[in-house]
Enzyme design. Structure first.
Site, mmCIF file in Angstrom:
data_model
loop_
_atom_site.group_PDB
_atom_site.id
_atom_site.type_symbol
_atom_site.label_atom_id
_atom_site.label_comp_id
_atom_site.label_asym_id
_atom_site.label_seq_id
_atom_site.Cartn_x
_atom_site.Cartn_y
_atom_site.Cartn_z
ATOM 1 N N CYS A 1 -1.044 -2.311 -2.899
ATOM 2 C CA CYS A 1 -0.815 -0.944 -2.407
ATOM 3 C C CYS A 1 0.632 -0.824 -1.967
ATOM 4 C CB CYS A 1 -1.821 -0.551 -1.338
ATOM 5 S SG CYS A 1 -1.897 -1.603 0.117
ATOM 6 N N SER A 2 0.862 -0.282 -0.766
ATOM 7 C CA SER A 2 2.253 0.010 -0.368
ATOM 8 C C SER A 2 2.870 -1.077 0.497
ATOM 9 C CB SER A 2 2.300 1.348 0.363
ATOM 10 O OG SER A 2 1.678 2.344 -0.395
#
Lengths: 164, 159
Positions: free
Chosen positions: A121-122
């Site tokens: 993800c981030s």
């Protein structure tokens, strides 16, 4: 007769005792100190969870790149569709965490359960890739790893990026 | 001419019913606000982390204790139990929140973890002007209760 200061202290004391007691026995309770150092790993209030996660994390960006180059693993991007469209790891499928459960069968149906899957993800401020990995394992995928540096770590190293 | 019955402070704002309304409104808001945080302290801890103002060792403790201070003081206001002390506590919290939001607005700090789990819960952080205005209003309510000198309606214990 208690003065105002004593009454404030009394209310605060009630709150603190309640807080610590309920946190201790609640299933959602968290440890008194969390893991908030991005150098150590993903930031989270729950250090017990962090210790558990460490077992299935890709330790660094270079390792993730080697796995990518081998072409054996399927990268799963769990960020939102819009962020994925703006740029993602080449070959990664988009499976936003928000609708992972509903779309999982449709998107990963023909993926062999033994095939290595790497969720991301981030980066280290984000736990979504861990949540996703857990869901995938529950659905029978046997080799799921989390790339904790995620997309920010990937572009920081100048690795290839795909845009649809 | 000012007499005892026409105290210079008399007016609708010195009414015990206005005080009661403010207490219930402020108390109710804080009880409601504490609920999500109590349900999910891990998400609240991450929001506190996102402010980037507190030492790592304090983040979980704040996430565990702060919602219960809001709940206890909120319930005290609703019940009329030490309402002045409760209003002092909530006003101090509001002042603290306001300072934290103002610092981050001034230094342009916005926390975006790019995550689903906390996304909905941190959206409001992007609107400091709205939050500061709301806090100013709540702070005014808190001070009105804390400095209220009239006879209180529905009060269990004074102070």
């Amino acid at each position: 007769m208690m003065d105002l200061f004593q009454k404030v202290i009394l209310l605060l004391a009630i709150a603190i005792v309640l807080a610590l007691a309920i946190n201790r026995f609640s299933p959602h309770g968290i440890p008194l100190i969390g893991q908030w150092d991005t150098d150590t790993g993903v930031v989270t209030a729950d250090t017990d969870l962090a210790a558990l996660w460490a077992e299935f994390e890709v330790p660094d960006v270079a390792t993730a790149k080697r796995v990518f180059d081998s072409g054996k693993a399927l990268f799963v991007d769990v960020r939102s569709q819009g962020i994925y469209d703006a740029g993602h790891i080449p070959g990664a499928v988009s499976l936003p965490l928000g609708d992972l459960e509903s779309r999982l069968e449709a998107i990963l149906d023909d993926v062999p359960r033994q095939r290595p899957i790497i969720t991301y993800c981030s980066g280290r401020l984000c736990q979504d890739s861990h949540t996703a990995a857990q869901l995938l394992m529950e659905r029978g995928f046997e080799n799921v790893l989390v790339f904790i540096d995620g997309f920010p770590g990937w572009i920081e190293n100048g690795y290839p990026v795909a845009t649809p | 001419m000012v007499t005892l019955s026409q105290h210079p402070d008399s007016g609708w704002w010195t009414s015990g019913w206005v005080d009661l309304g403010l207490r219930w409104l402020l108390g109710g808001l804080f009880v409601l606000a504490s609920m999500h945080k109590i349900e999910d302290p891990a998400v609240f801890a991450k929001i506190i982390y996102g402010y980037d103002l507190f030492p790592a060792a304090a983040i979980n403790l704040i996430a565990i204790i702060l919602p219960f201070i809001e709940l206890t003081a909120g319930l005290a206001l609703l019940a009329g139990f030490y309402p002045r002390a409760a209003a002092v506590i909530l006003s101090t919290l509001l002042l603290g929140f306001t300072v934290a939001i103002a610092i981050n607005a001034l230094r342009g700090h916005v926390f975006d973890c790019g995550c689903f789990t906390a996304a909905e819960k941190v959206v409001w952080q992007n609107e400091p002007a709205w939050m500061l205005g709301r806090n100013a209003l709540l702070l005014f309510m808190g001070w009105s209760i804390a400095f209220y000198r009239g006879r209180r309606v529905a009060q269990v214990r004074s102070g």
